[in-house]
Design a protein around this motif. Structure first.
Motif, PDB file in Angstrom:
ATOM      1  N   GLY A  94      18.312  35.428  29.531  1.00 26.71           N
ATOM      2  CA  GLY A  94      19.005  34.329  28.853  1.00 26.71           C
ATOM      3  C   GLY A  94      18.871  34.301  27.345  1.00 26.71           C
ATOM      4  N   PHE A  95      18.282  35.334  26.769  1.00 23.53           N
ATOM      5  CA  PHE A  95      18.108  35.372  25.317  1.00 23.53           C
ATOM      6  C   PHE A  95      19.254  36.127  24.645  1.00 23.53           C
ATOM      7  N   LYS A  96      19.619  35.700  23.441  1.00 21.72           N
ATOM      8  CA  LYS A  96      20.439  36.542  22.584  1.00 21.72           C
ATOM      9  C   LYS A  96      19.571  37.687  22.074  1.00 21.72           C
ATOM     10  N   VAL A  97      20.197  38.791  21.704  1.00 22.51           N
ATOM     11  CA  VAL A  97      19.448  39.962  21.252  1.00 22.51           C
ATOM     12  C   VAL A  97      19.960  40.423  19.894  1.00 22.51           C
ATOM     13  N   GLY A  98      19.028  40.574  18.969  1.00 25.82           N
ATOM     14  CA  GLY A  98      19.308  41.141  17.657  1.00 25.82           C
ATOM     15  C   GLY A  98      18.604  42.474  17.499  1.00 25.82           C
ATOM     16  N   LEU A  99      19.080  43.256  16.538  1.00 26.85           N
ATOM     17  CA  LEU A  99      18.524  44.588  16.293  1.00 26.85           C
ATOM     18  C   LEU A  99      18.405  44.817  14.803  1.00 26.85           C
ATOM     19  N   HIS A 100      17.249  45.300  14.371  1.00 28.15           N
ATOM     20  CA  HIS A 100      17.068  45.788  13.003  1.00 28.15           C
ATOM     21  C   HIS A 100      17.104  47.307  13.034  1.00 28.15           C
ATOM     22  N   THR A 101      17.949  47.916  12.225  1.00 26.51           N
ATOM     23  CA  THR A 101      18.077  49.375  12.237  1.00 26.51           C
ATOM     24  C   THR A 101      18.493  49.876  10.871  1.00 26.51           C
ATOM     25  N   ALA A 102      18.129  51.117  10.573  1.00 27.16           N
ATOM     26  CA  ALA A 102      18.620  51.796   9.375  1.00 27.16           C
ATOM     27  C   ALA A 102      19.818  52.687   9.696  1.00 27.16           C
ATOM     28  N   GLY A 103      20.258  52.686  10.945  1.00 30.13           N
ATOM     29  CA  GLY A 103      21.454  53.411  11.328  1.00 30.13           C
ATOM     30  C   GLY A 103      21.357  54.919  11.355  1.00 30.13           C
ATOM     31  N   PRO A 104      20.175  55.521  11.634  1.00 30.36           N
ATOM     32  CA  PRO A 104      20.111  56.982  11.622  1.00 30.36           C
ATOM     33  C   PRO A 104      20.706  57.641  12.864  1.00 30.36           C
ATOM     34  N   TYR A 105      20.977  56.855  13.908  1.00 31.59           N
ATOM     35  CA  TYR A 105      21.525  57.392  15.160  1.00 31.59           C
ATOM     36  C   TYR A 105      22.805  56.636  15.505  1.00 31.59           C
ATOM     37  N   PRO A 106      23.920  56.945  14.853  1.00 29.53           N
ATOM     38  CA  PRO A 106      25.142  56.150  15.031  1.00 29.53           C
ATOM     39  C   PRO A 106      25.684  56.144  16.446  1.00 29.53           C
ATOM     40  N   GLU A 107      25.568  57.257  17.164  1.00 24.97           N
ATOM     41  CA  GLU A 107      26.091  57.277  18.528  1.00 24.97           C
ATOM     42  C   GLU A 107      25.280  56.353  19.431  1.00 24.97           C
ATOM     43  N   ARG A 108      23.976  56.348  19.259  1.00 28.36           N
ATOM     44  CA  ARG A 108      23.137  55.438  20.048  1.00 28.36           C
ATOM     45  C   ARG A 108      23.461  53.991  19.711  1.00 28.36           C
ATOM     46  N   LEU A 109      23.622  53.712  18.422  1.00 31.38           N
ATOM     47  CA  LEU A 109      23.949  52.352  18.013  1.00 31.38           C
ATOM     48  C   LEU A 109      25.285  51.918  18.609  1.00 31.38           C
ATOM     49  N   LEU A 113      26.044  48.430  20.883  1.00 27.92           N
ATOM     50  CA  LEU A 113      26.751  47.292  20.291  1.00 27.92           C
ATOM     51  C   LEU A 113      27.321  46.316  21.323  1.00 27.92           C
ATOM     52  N   PRO A 114      27.898  46.775  22.446  1.00 29.15           N
ATOM     53  CA  PRO A 114      28.405  45.796  23.415  1.00 29.15           C
ATOM     54  C   PRO A 114      27.325  44.909  24.029  1.00 29.15           C
ATOM     55  N   MET A 115      26.065  45.323  23.919  1.00 23.83           N
ATOM     56  CA  MET A 115      24.967  44.558  24.502  1.00 23.83           C
ATOM     57  C   MET A 115      24.338  43.603  23.494  1.00 23.83           C
ATOM     58  N   LEU A 116      24.675  43.738  22.224  1.00 23.51           N
ATOM     59  CA  LEU A 116      23.987  43.018  21.158  1.00 23.51           C
ATOM     60  C   LEU A 116      24.765  41.792  20.707  1.00 23.51           C
ATOM     61  N   ASP A 117      24.031  40.846  20.097  1.00 22.67           N
ATOM     62  CA  ASP A 117      24.643  39.646  19.528  1.00 22.67           C
ATOM     63  C   ASP A 117      24.636  39.645  18.008  1.00 22.67           C
ATOM     64  N   TRP A 118      23.738  40.413  17.418  1.00 16.99           N
ATOM     65  CA  TRP A 118      23.628  40.451  15.952  1.00 16.99           C
ATOM     66  C   TRP A 118      22.844  41.697  15.556  1.00 16.99           C
ATOM     67  N   VAL A 119      23.180  42.261  14.380  1.00 21.13           N
ATOM     68  CA  VAL A 119      22.491  43.439  13.855  1.00 21.13           C
ATOM     69  C   VAL A 119      22.168  43.222  12.381  1.00 21.13           C
ATOM     70  N   GLY A 120      20.974  43.612  11.994  1.00 25.77           N
ATOM     71  CA  GLY A 120      20.599  43.708  10.589  1.00 25.77           C
ATOM     72  C   GLY A 120      20.514  45.180  10.222  1.00 25.77           C
ATOM     73  N   LEU A 121      21.422  45.653   9.350  1.00 24.17           N
ATOM     74  CA  LEU A 121      21.508  47.071   8.992  1.00 24.17           C
ATOM     75  C   LEU A 121      20.899  47.296   7.619  1.00 24.17           C
ATOM     76  N   ASP A 122      19.827  48.083   7.564  1.00 17.09           N
ATOM     77  CA  ASP A 122      19.207  48.429   6.291  1.00 17.09           C
ATOM     78  C   ASP A 122      20.084  49.426   5.540  1.00 17.09           C
ATOM     79  N   VAL A 123      20.332  49.140   4.280  1.00 14.61           N
ATOM     80  CA  VAL A 123      21.086  50.045   3.403  1.00 14.61           C
ATOM     81  C   VAL A 123      20.153  50.441   2.274  1.00 14.61           C
ATOM     82  N   LYS A 124      19.627  51.655   2.346  1.00 14.58           N
ATOM     83  CA  LYS A 124      18.589  52.078   1.401  1.00 14.58           C
ATOM     84  C   LYS A 124      19.134  52.305  -0.001  1.00 14.58           C
TER      85      LYS A 124
END
Length: 235
Positions: A94-109, A113-124
């Motif tokens: 019953g929880f929403k799910v967020g993800l913090h990522t730097a995006g090094p694996y775009p295919e995995r991300l 995405l269909p399972m996630l509610d929010w993403v924080g993407l690090d832009v170095k």
């Protein structure tokens, strides 16, 4: 059986998932080597034991009705093959799910995405500066594909840039990066001043002689604010 190397758990936060009361599950291991990384103890990968995720599940079960969301962070959480199953179990509770990522694996991300509610993407950084800052070649192209996947998904997400003035950033660099993201369609952006209490590279703990004052960064944020729906300065 889900194996995730759990490096830590923040039981309650209002900072890591905007406008939600959440907990943060930190996963061990990251392919990047950012000098200013303030979680250097989480960088080296290891194999998770079954009890680690089970302990987190028991904690989450005890927080139903109290927490709104669970954020998977790191390290780099998309490094781990057990993450999709863990997200599935978290959503089933019953929880929403967020993800913090730097995006090094775009295919995995993209698969997550269909399972996630929010993403924080690090832009170095911008372009090849990204690779220079994170200490790994070829990451900026992968990150670019992750950003495109997020923009195309329609999912709520935030880009964030950690600013450390040593070697890599000047005010003009930050402004150029922010405007580039705005032109790409990023609507939510945050600038974060790097923590210097502990860093992967000890040199990054030392004061930077030519660092601009915080007031200059705040003035930049004020100039940039019309380009975004939400823009924050975190320090």
């Amino acid at each position: 059986m889900i194996r995730l190397p759990v490096a830590g758990l923040t039981p309650m936060t209002t900072l890591d998932y905007p406008e939600h009361l959440a907990c943060v599950v930190f996963l061990q291991g990251c392919p990047l080597r950012c000098g200013y990384c303030h979680n250097p103890q989480m960088v080296d990968p290891r194999r998770g034991e079954p009890h680690e995720w089970q302990d987190v599940r028991e904690f989450l079960a005890s927080r139903r009705g109290l927490l709104e969301a669970v954020v998977f962070s790191g390290g780099e959480p998309t490094l781990h093959g057990g993450l999709p199953a863990a997200i599935g179990e978290t959503k089933a509770m019953g929880f929403k799910v967020g993800l913090h990522t730097a995006g090094p694996y775009p295919e995995r991300l993209a698969r997550l995405l269909p399972m996630l509610d929010w993403v924080g993407l690090d832009v170095k950084g911008r372009g090849r500066d990204f690779d220079r800052i994170c200490g790994r070649p070829g990451i900026w192209q992968r990150h670019g594909r992750s950003l495109v996947a997020l923009l195309d998904s329609g999912l709520d997400f935030e880009c964030r840039t950690t600013v450390h003035w040593k070697d890599f950033f000047a005010i003009d660099d930050v402004e150029h990066l922010a405007l580039t993201l705005a032109d790409c369609g990023v609507r939510h952006y945050a600038l974060q001043v790097a923590r210097t209490e502990q860093c992967m590279d000890p040199d990054y703990c030392q004061p930077v002689d030519n660092a601009p004052p915080l007031s200059m960064l705040a003035a930049l944020v004020k100039r940039l604010r019309p380009h975004f729906e939400r823009l924050e300065l975190r320090h």
